[in-house]
Scaffold this motif. Structure first.
Motif, PDB file in Angstrom:
ATOM      1  N   SER A   1       1.055  -1.400   0.371  1.00 37.14           N
ATOM      2  CA  SER A   1      -0.004  -0.002   0.180  1.00 37.14           C
ATOM      3  C   SER A   1       0.352   1.402  -0.162  1.00 37.14           C
ATOM      4  CB  SER A   1      -0.706   0.274   0.930  1.00 37.14           C
ATOM      5  OG  SER A   1      -1.922   1.193   1.224  1.00 37.14           O
ATOM      6  N   ASP A   2       0.070   1.978  -0.497  1.00 35.71           N
ATOM      7  CA  ASP A   2       0.948   3.468  -0.877  1.00 35.71           C
ATOM      8  C   ASP A   2       0.942   4.820   0.884  1.00 35.71           C
ATOM      9  OD1 ASP A   2      -1.346   3.591  -1.144  1.00 35.71           O
ATOM     10  OD2 ASP A   2      -1.572   5.363  -2.509  1.00 35.71           O
ATOM     11  N   LYS A   3      -0.272   4.023   1.943  1.00 39.17           N
ATOM     12  CA  LYS A   3      -0.415   4.525   3.385  1.00 39.17           C
ATOM     13  C   LYS A   3       0.965   3.947   4.461  1.00 39.17           C
ATOM     14  CE  LYS A   3      -4.284   5.898   1.646  1.00 39.17           C
ATOM     15  NZ  LYS A   3      -4.605   7.142   1.360  1.00 39.17           N
ATOM     16  N   THR A   4       0.945   4.280   4.637  1.00 39.61           N
ATOM     17  CA  THR A   4       2.137   3.931   6.165  1.00 39.61           C
ATOM     18  C   THR A   4       1.987   3.303   6.776  1.00 39.61           C
ATOM     19  OG1 THR A   4       2.354   6.845   7.245  1.00 39.61           O
ATOM     20  CG2 THR A   4       3.787   5.742   5.354  1.00 39.61           C
ATOM     21  N   ILE A   5       2.387   2.552   7.508  1.00 36.46           N
ATOM     22  CA  ILE A   5       1.394   2.329   8.763  1.00 36.46           C
ATOM     23  C   ILE A   5       1.939   3.969  10.263  1.00 36.46           C
ATOM     24  CG2 ILE A   5       2.134   0.022  11.189  1.00 36.46           C
ATOM     25  CD1 ILE A   5       3.263  -1.084   8.647  1.00 36.46           C
ATOM     26  N   LEU A   6       2.880   4.169  10.291  1.00 31.56           N
ATOM     27  CA  LEU A   6       2.888   4.522  11.484  1.00 31.56           C
ATOM     28  C   LEU A   6       1.646   5.982  11.204  1.00 31.56           C
ATOM     29  CD1 LEU A   6       4.325   5.662  13.318  1.00 31.56           C
ATOM     30  CD2 LEU A   6       6.127   7.312  12.182  1.00 31.56           C
TER      31      LEU A   6
ATOM     32  N   GLY B   1     -12.802   5.060  14.196  1.00 27.27           N
ATOM     33  CA  GLY B   1     -12.788   4.742  13.029  1.00 27.27           C
ATOM     34  C   GLY B   1     -11.536   5.691  11.891  1.00 27.27           C
ATOM     35  N   ILE B   2     -11.233   6.386  12.520  1.00 27.82           N
ATOM     36  CA  ILE B   2     -10.369   7.035  11.656  1.00 27.82           C
ATOM     37  C   ILE B   2      -9.207   7.090  11.129  1.00 27.82           C
ATOM     38  CG2 ILE B   2      -8.425  10.008  10.913  1.00 27.82           C
ATOM     39  CD1 ILE B   2     -11.918   9.777  12.122  1.00 27.82           C
ATOM     40  N   HIS B   3      -8.753   6.050  11.546  1.00 28.53           N
ATOM     41  CA  HIS B   3      -7.604   5.364  10.813  1.00 28.53           C
ATOM     42  C   HIS B   3      -7.856   4.274   9.083  1.00 28.53           C
ATOM     43  CE1 HIS B   3      -9.360   2.236  13.657  1.00 28.53           C
ATOM     44  NE2 HIS B   3      -8.942   1.042  13.270  1.00 28.53           N
ATOM     45  N   ARG B   4      -9.143   4.059   9.324  1.00 31.91           N
ATOM     46  CA  ARG B   4     -10.124   3.283   8.144  1.00 31.91           C
ATOM     47  C   ARG B   4     -10.122   4.093   7.275  1.00 31.91           C
ATOM     48  NH1 ARG B   4     -11.307  -2.596   8.928  1.00 31.91           N
ATOM     49  NH2 ARG B   4     -10.765  -3.449  10.497  1.00 31.91           N
ATOM     50  N   PHE B   5     -10.505   5.236   7.503  1.00 29.28           N
ATOM     51  CA  PHE B   5     -11.160   7.006   6.313  1.00 29.28           C
ATOM     52  C   PHE B   5     -10.020   6.695   6.242  1.00 29.28           C
ATOM     53  CE2 PHE B   5     -14.511   7.342   9.788  1.00 29.28           C
ATOM     54  CZ  PHE B   5     -15.601   7.355   8.531  1.00 29.28           C
ATOM     55  N   TYR B   6      -8.290   6.759   6.371  1.00 30.37           N
ATOM     56  CA  TYR B   6      -7.412   7.010   5.810  1.00 30.37           C
ATOM     57  C   TYR B   6      -6.554   5.479   4.054  1.00 30.37           C
ATOM     58  CZ  TYR B   6      -2.206   7.250   5.994  1.00 30.37           C
ATOM     59  OH  TYR B   6      -0.967   7.610   5.262  1.00 30.37           O
TER      60      TYR B   6
ATOM     61  N   ASP C   1      -5.039  -2.100   3.609  1.00 33.35           N
ATOM     62  CA  ASP C   1      -6.124  -1.247   2.902  1.00 33.35           C
ATOM     63  C   ASP C   1      -6.552  -1.292   2.089  1.00 33.35           C
ATOM     64  OD1 ASP C   1      -5.350  -2.130   0.146  1.00 33.35           O
ATOM     65  OD2 ASP C   1      -4.163   0.313  -0.635  1.00 33.35           O
ATOM     66  N   LYS C   2      -8.073  -0.690   0.948  1.00 34.30           N
ATOM     67  CA  LYS C   2      -8.707  -0.918   0.863  1.00 34.30           C
ATOM     68  C   LYS C   2      -8.941  -2.173  -0.217  1.00 34.30           C
ATOM     69  CE  LYS C   2      -9.433   2.689  -2.353  1.00 34.30           C
ATOM     70  NZ  LYS C   2     -10.568   3.654  -2.955  1.00 34.30           N
TER      71      LYS C   2
ATOM     72  N   LEU D   1      -0.574  -2.628   4.716  1.00 35.66           N
ATOM     73  CA  LEU D   1       0.636  -1.783   4.691  1.00 35.66           C
ATOM     74  C   LEU D   1       1.832  -1.994   5.554  1.00 35.66           C
ATOM     75  CD1 LEU D   1      -2.447  -0.517   5.171  1.00 35.66           C
ATOM     76  CD2 LEU D   1      -1.103   0.839   6.332  1.00 35.66           C
ATOM     77  N   VAL D   2       3.117  -1.931   4.588  1.00 28.38           N
ATOM     78  CA  VAL D   2       4.375  -2.529   4.816  1.00 28.38           C
ATOM     79  C   VAL D   2       5.512  -1.022   5.262  1.00 28.38           C
ATOM     80  CG1 VAL D   2       4.172  -4.422   3.766  1.00 28.38           C
ATOM     81  CG2 VAL D   2       5.178  -2.823   2.767  1.00 28.38           C
ATOM     82  N   ASN D   3       5.415   0.484   5.151  1.00 30.62           N
ATOM     83  CA  ASN D   3       5.654   1.246   5.107  1.00 30.62           C
ATOM     84  C   ASN D   3       5.906   2.118   6.824  1.00 30.62           C
ATOM     85  OD1 ASN D   3       7.396   0.179   2.519  1.00 30.62           O
ATOM     86  ND2 ASN D   3       5.608   1.282   1.659  1.00 30.62           N
ATOM     87  N   TRP D   4       7.049   2.196   6.756  1.00 28.45           N
ATOM     88  CA  TRP D   4       6.739   2.727   8.206  1.00 28.45           C
ATOM     89  C   TRP D   4       6.913   4.245   8.217  1.00 28.45           C
ATOM     90  CZ3 TRP D   4       4.938   1.631  13.399  1.00 28.45           C
ATOM     91  CH2 TRP D   4       5.143  -0.195  13.615  1.00 28.45           C
ATOM     92  N   THR D   5       7.142   5.178   7.252  1.00 23.15           N
ATOM     93  CA  THR D   5       7.329   5.921   7.193  1.00 23.15           C
ATOM     94  C   THR D   5       7.480   6.477   5.346  1.00 23.15           C
ATOM     95  OG1 THR D   5       9.549   5.598   7.237  1.00 23.15           O
ATOM     96  CG2 THR D   5       8.839   6.794   9.163  1.00 23.15           C
TER      97      THR D   5
END
Length: 124
Positions: A56-61, A74-79, A114-115, A120-124
């Motif tokens: 995913s292009d989203k970060t774990i952090l 549930g804000i992280h789910r919207f993210y 993600d959706k 999600l594999v990248n922390w930053t």
């Protein structure tokens, strides 16, 4: 129309564009080639999860911090794009805290997706 090496008949100096070649009038705009799907988008970013699936292009952090502090909403789910389950988490106050706890653990161990089903594999 004047050639590039001929002086402008109106006495105007051409405006140099740094970093980009000047394009002739009426020519299509030259676009940069699109980055291939699954390629790293930044320094040190992984394109694929350890099991070989696209990352995913989203970060774990960011997802972890959102889940830890605002997980009951549930804000992280919207993210990560999971709008439907984000709304359900708002209505159930994070699944009465249990759903929030499960998501925080899944983020910490790297099992959250993600959706599009990408990990999600990248922390930053």
């Amino acid at each position: 129309m004047t050639e590039p090496n001929q002086p402008n008949p109106y006495g105007q100096q051409p405006y140099p564009q740094e970093g980009a070649p000047q394009q002739a009038y009426g020519q299509p705009y030259a676009q940069q080639p699109a980055q291939a799907y699954g390629q790293p988008t930044g320094p040190g970013r992984q394109a694929f999860a350890p099991d070989g699936t696209p990352a995913s292009d989203k970060t774990i952090l960011i997802a972890f911090l959102l889940a830890f502090f605002l997980g009951y909403l549930g804000i992280h789910r919207f993210y990560v794009g999971k709008i439907g389950t984000g709304i359900l988490m708002i209505l159930t106050v994070g699944g009465f805290g249990i759903w929030q706890l499960i998501d925080v653990i899944m983020l910490a161990v790297g099992a959250f997706k993600d959706k599009d089903g990408r990990k999600l594999v990248n922390w930053t």
